[in-house]
Design a protein around this motif. Structure first.
Motif, mmCIF file in Angstrom:
data_model
loop_
_atom_site.group_PDB
_atom_site.id
_atom_site.type_symbol
_atom_site.label_atom_id
_atom_site.label_comp_id
_atom_site.label_asym_id
_atom_site.label_seq_id
_atom_site.Cartn_x
_atom_site.Cartn_y
_atom_site.Cartn_z
ATOM 1 N N ARG A 253 39.259 39.873 34.685
ATOM 2 C CA ARG A 253 39.260 41.189 35.131
ATOM 3 C C ARG A 253 40.368 41.665 34.348
ATOM 4 O O ARG A 253 39.776 42.865 34.137
ATOM 5 C CB ARG A 253 39.772 41.275 36.244
ATOM 6 C CG ARG A 253 39.958 41.989 37.508
ATOM 7 C CD ARG A 253 40.638 41.644 39.014
ATOM 8 N NE ARG A 253 41.969 41.279 39.201
ATOM 9 C CZ ARG A 253 42.710 42.386 38.746
ATOM 10 N NH1 ARG A 253 42.976 43.661 38.431
ATOM 11 N NH2 ARG A 253 44.501 42.390 38.728
ATOM 12 N N THR A 254 40.751 41.120 33.856
ATOM 13 C CA THR A 254 42.194 42.069 33.073
ATOM 14 C C THR A 254 40.614 42.353 31.556
ATOM 15 O O THR A 254 41.180 43.928 31.337
ATOM 16 C CB THR A 254 43.519 40.605 32.382
ATOM 17 O OG1 THR A 254 44.308 40.448 33.850
ATOM 18 C CG2 THR A 254 44.265 41.259 31.293
ATOM 19 N N ASN A 257 38.555 45.336 32.746
ATOM 20 C CA ASN A 257 39.525 46.410 32.429
ATOM 21 C C ASN A 257 39.826 47.242 31.484
ATOM 22 O O ASN A 257 39.701 48.307 31.471
ATOM 23 C CB ASN A 257 41.251 46.386 33.540
ATOM 24 C CG ASN A 257 40.172 46.291 34.862
ATOM 25 O OD1 ASN A 257 39.363 46.346 35.418
ATOM 26 N ND2 ASN A 257 41.014 45.305 35.744
ATOM 27 N N GLN A 258 40.097 46.377 30.283
ATOM 28 C CA GLN A 258 40.987 46.706 29.232
ATOM 29 C C GLN A 258 39.851 47.479 28.408
ATOM 30 O O GLN A 258 39.695 48.576 27.471
ATOM 31 C CB GLN A 258 41.308 45.657 28.692
ATOM 32 C CG GLN A 258 42.614 45.355 29.217
ATOM 33 C CD GLN A 258 43.746 43.924 28.203
ATOM 34 O OE1 GLN A 258 42.749 43.020 27.048
ATOM 35 N NE2 GLN A 258 44.327 43.855 27.548
ATOM 36 N N LYS A 260 37.067 48.703 29.772
ATOM 37 C CA LYS A 260 35.816 49.400 30.364
ATOM 38 C C LYS A 260 35.789 50.854 30.038
ATOM 39 O O LYS A 260 36.878 51.604 29.200
ATOM 40 C CB LYS A 260 36.965 49.095 31.676
ATOM 41 C CG LYS A 260 37.633 50.680 31.682
ATOM 42 C CD LYS A 260 37.848 50.450 33.794
ATOM 43 C CE LYS A 260 38.739 51.288 34.027
ATOM 44 N NZ LYS A 260 38.972 52.816 33.636
ATOM 45 N N ARG A 264 34.325 54.425 34.571
ATOM 46 C CA ARG A 264 34.249 53.054 34.962
ATOM 47 C C ARG A 264 34.997 52.924 35.714
ATOM 48 O O ARG A 264 36.665 53.227 35.092
ATOM 49 C CB ARG A 264 33.726 51.733 34.528
ATOM 50 C CG ARG A 264 32.676 51.275 34.436
ATOM 51 C CD ARG A 264 31.997 50.290 32.969
ATOM 52 N NE ARG A 264 30.347 50.209 33.230
ATOM 53 C CZ ARG A 264 30.078 49.835 32.601
ATOM 54 N NH1 ARG A 264 31.095 48.195 31.767
ATOM 55 N NH2 ARG A 264 28.865 48.826 32.481
ATOM 56 N N LYS A 266 38.828 50.580 37.658
ATOM 57 C CA LYS A 266 39.733 49.630 37.897
ATOM 58 C C LYS A 266 39.044 48.354 38.320
ATOM 59 O O LYS A 266 38.383 49.149 40.061
ATOM 60 C CB LYS A 266 40.751 49.922 37.879
ATOM 61 C CG LYS A 266 41.653 48.673 37.740
ATOM 62 C CD LYS A 266 42.968 48.916 37.309
ATOM 63 C CE LYS A 266 44.189 48.132 38.018
ATOM 64 N NZ LYS A 266 45.665 48.716 37.284
ATOM 65 N N LEU A 267 38.562 47.564 38.143
ATOM 66 C CA LEU A 267 37.684 46.750 38.864
ATOM 67 C C LEU A 267 39.666 45.503 39.460
ATOM 68 O O LEU A 267 40.491 44.783 38.627
ATOM 69 C CB LEU A 267 37.799 45.448 37.703
ATOM 70 C CG LEU A 267 35.614 45.577 36.929
ATOM 71 C CD1 LEU A 267 35.554 44.691 36.165
ATOM 72 C CD2 LEU A 267 34.669 45.610 38.732
ATOM 73 N N THR A 268 39.198 45.208 41.198
ATOM 74 C CA THR A 268 39.927 44.574 41.339
ATOM 75 C C THR A 268 39.548 43.616 41.615
ATOM 76 O O THR A 268 38.694 42.958 41.638
ATOM 77 C CB THR A 268 40.727 45.320 42.690
ATOM 78 O OG1 THR A 268 39.543 45.566 43.770
ATOM 79 C CG2 THR A 268 40.808 46.374 42.869
ATOM 80 N N TRP A 330 29.751 46.571 38.691
ATOM 81 C CA TRP A 330 30.714 48.091 39.194
ATOM 82 C C TRP A 330 30.206 49.080 40.031
ATOM 83 O O TRP A 330 31.504 49.440 40.572
ATOM 84 C CB TRP A 330 30.716 48.434 37.184
ATOM 85 C CG TRP A 330 31.140 48.059 36.293
ATOM 86 C CD1 TRP A 330 30.132 47.245 35.110
ATOM 87 C CD2 TRP A 330 32.656 47.866 35.641
ATOM 88 N NE1 TRP A 330 31.276 46.917 34.995
ATOM 89 C CE2 TRP A 330 32.477 46.887 34.587
ATOM 90 C CE3 TRP A 330 33.372 48.604 35.949
ATOM 91 C CZ2 TRP A 330 33.244 46.286 33.915
ATOM 92 C CZ3 TRP A 330 34.552 48.187 35.255
ATOM 93 C CH2 TRP A 330 34.618 47.690 34.125
ATOM 94 N N ALA A 333 32.154 48.046 43.074
ATOM 95 C CA ALA A 333 33.770 49.005 42.630
ATOM 96 C C ALA A 333 33.598 49.520 43.157
ATOM 97 O O ALA A 333 34.886 51.099 43.764
ATOM 98 C CB ALA A 333 34.975 48.637 41.565
#
Length: 442
Positions: A253-254, A257-258, A260, A264, A266-268, A330, A333
């Motif tokens: 996930r980290t 997000n870095q 993306k 798009r 931010k993914l939780t 995506w 999200a």
């Protein structure tokens, strides 16, 4: 001078009645055109009712919590011609200074009778004291600003009539506690303040409290209470808790997000869980269903419509991500963010708050270690997310730090056996612990 009746308008969607959840005015208040008179609720949408004219409130047709039929009388207003008499309160003639006014005497030589005071139980006061009372009271209010009953900068809520009366009395509304809806200051609050003065500064140490506040359960809170009572009384719950190692998932996930794109979101954690649930439901379709217990029919849905329990200022709502089976990580999200924002702003449409076939409930960092979520009737399953914590885990040779999280999931035991519930949760566990499987083709 005429009387204008404000009726509950037709607010669409075939609604025949609405619940009165808040009055913004009271009898005797002066209102302008477009002043909000009341708020009503239909399903999970709140609608404010404005005044079509200027006037004085003569009568209120319901109490908070009442169900009001469409077309019934809600408020009666007294209007005056072009409403100019309401637009601005009549000015008072200035009184001459008390010291310059000669004492008036009756022909007998006795002092002339004084006009009756506004309150019969209040003894007359010397004119000089009355003339100096307002600035003294205003100065006292300024000195007590640090002891105000509301945070500095917060605007006190009060009707125009209350504000006018406070201004004439030299009172600072910021110093007066309000007992009306949402902390609104009423005429009774002014009376209490005038009778007892400002509350003394709080003394240090422990104090005994004996008051009891009665809070009527109305609006969304009442609907939540009714639905929870229905679910708990009719559904025999079974709750299954499983521990999940989300270390690899959090690393993925980290990284995503870095890297993306700007377009798009931010993914939780939730979009990954939603996609994992879609994969698990394909193997256990009986958990993605609505149970009509009166007809004895289980409606298994091919489409996966995931309700997301969302806390809002008004209470708990459940916006629904429709057809999650057709969304990628995506897409999940994006739709999740859009619906959560609409729910918190109170702008979600009725169709966005209904139609779920299974629900996720999560309190994020406040999720605790374990929970026992209540199923959203008539669904048969709900997945509860607890908080992620770093724990020491034995890997066979030593303890290593891992990011661990519990899933607390409840099932309707009438239609979901314990074995089926365990298989469903274990499938989700395997997908989340090896997140690459979430992205594989079916």
């Amino acid at each position: 001078m005429t009387e204008h009746v404000v009726k509950l308008p037709d607010i669409g969607e075939g609604v025949a009645e609405a619940e009165l959840v808040e009055w913004h005015v009271k009898t005797g208040d002066l209102v302008r055109e477009d002043t909000i008179l009341a708020a009503v609720m239909t399903d999970k949408a709140t609608v404010e009712i404005p005044s079509p004219v200027e006037g004085e409130v003569l009568w209120l047709g319901a109490e908070v919590g009442d169900m009001v039929p469409v077309g019934s009388e809600l408020v009666r207003l007294k209007t005056v011609g072009d409403h100019s008499a309401v637009a601005a309160p009549p000015k008072r003639e200035p009184k001459p200074p008390a010291a310059a006014a000669p004492e008036s005497r009756a022909p007998s030589g006795e002092p002339a009778a004084q006009p009756p005071s506004r309150r019969e139980d209040t003894p007359p006061r010397p004119a000089a004291a009355a003339a100096t009372e307002r600035p003294a009271r205003a100065a006292s209010s300024r000195q007590l600003l640090r002891n105000a009953p509301r945070p500095e900068g917060e605007k006190p809520l009060a009707s125009p009539a209350v504000r006018l009366r406070a201004r004439e009395a030299g009172l600072d509304l910021r110093q007066i506690p309000g007992t009306g809806p949402a902390g609104r200051i009423t005429h009774e609050d002014l009376d209490a303040f005038l009778a007892h003065g400002p509350a003394p500064a709080r003394a240090p140490g422990l104090q005994t409290k004996t008051f009891v506040e009665d809070v009527k359960v109305v609006g969304l809170r009442r609907r939540i209470a009714e639905k929870m009572s229905l679910a708990k009384s009719r559904i025999p719950h079974i709750t299954y808790v499983e521990e999940i190692d989300v270390t690899a998932l959090e690393e993925l996930r980290t990284t995503l997000n870095q890297q993306k794109r700007e377009s798009r979101p931010k993914l939780t954690f939730l979009p990954f869980l939603m996609r994992a649930m879609v994969r698990a439901i394909a193997e256990q379709p009986n958990v993605n269903a609505l149970y009509d217990d009166e007809a004895g029919v289980l409606h298994q849905h091919a489409g996966v419509h995931i309700g997301i329990a969302t806390q809002t200022p008004a209470g708990l709502t459940v916006p629904v991500v429709k057809h999650t089976e057709a969304l990628d990580i995506w897409g999940c999200a994006t739709e999740l963010n859009r619906l959560a924002q609409a729910a918190r702003a109170g702008s979600a449409a009725r169709e966005e708050l209904t139609g779920s076939t299974i629900t996720i409930t999560s309190l994020g960092a406040m999720g605790g270690v374990v929970s026992t979520p209540i199923i959203n009737h008539p669904e048969v399953a709900i997945v509860g997310v607890n908080k992620i914590m770093v724990r020491p885990v034995w890997d066979g040779s030593s303890f290593v730090p891992r990011r661990m999280m519990n899933l607390s999931s409840s099932f309707d035991h009438r239609v979901v056996d314990g074995w089926d519930a365990a298989v469903f949760v274990q499938r989700i566990k395997s997908l989340l612990e090896t997140p690459a499987l979430i992205f594989m083709d079916e």
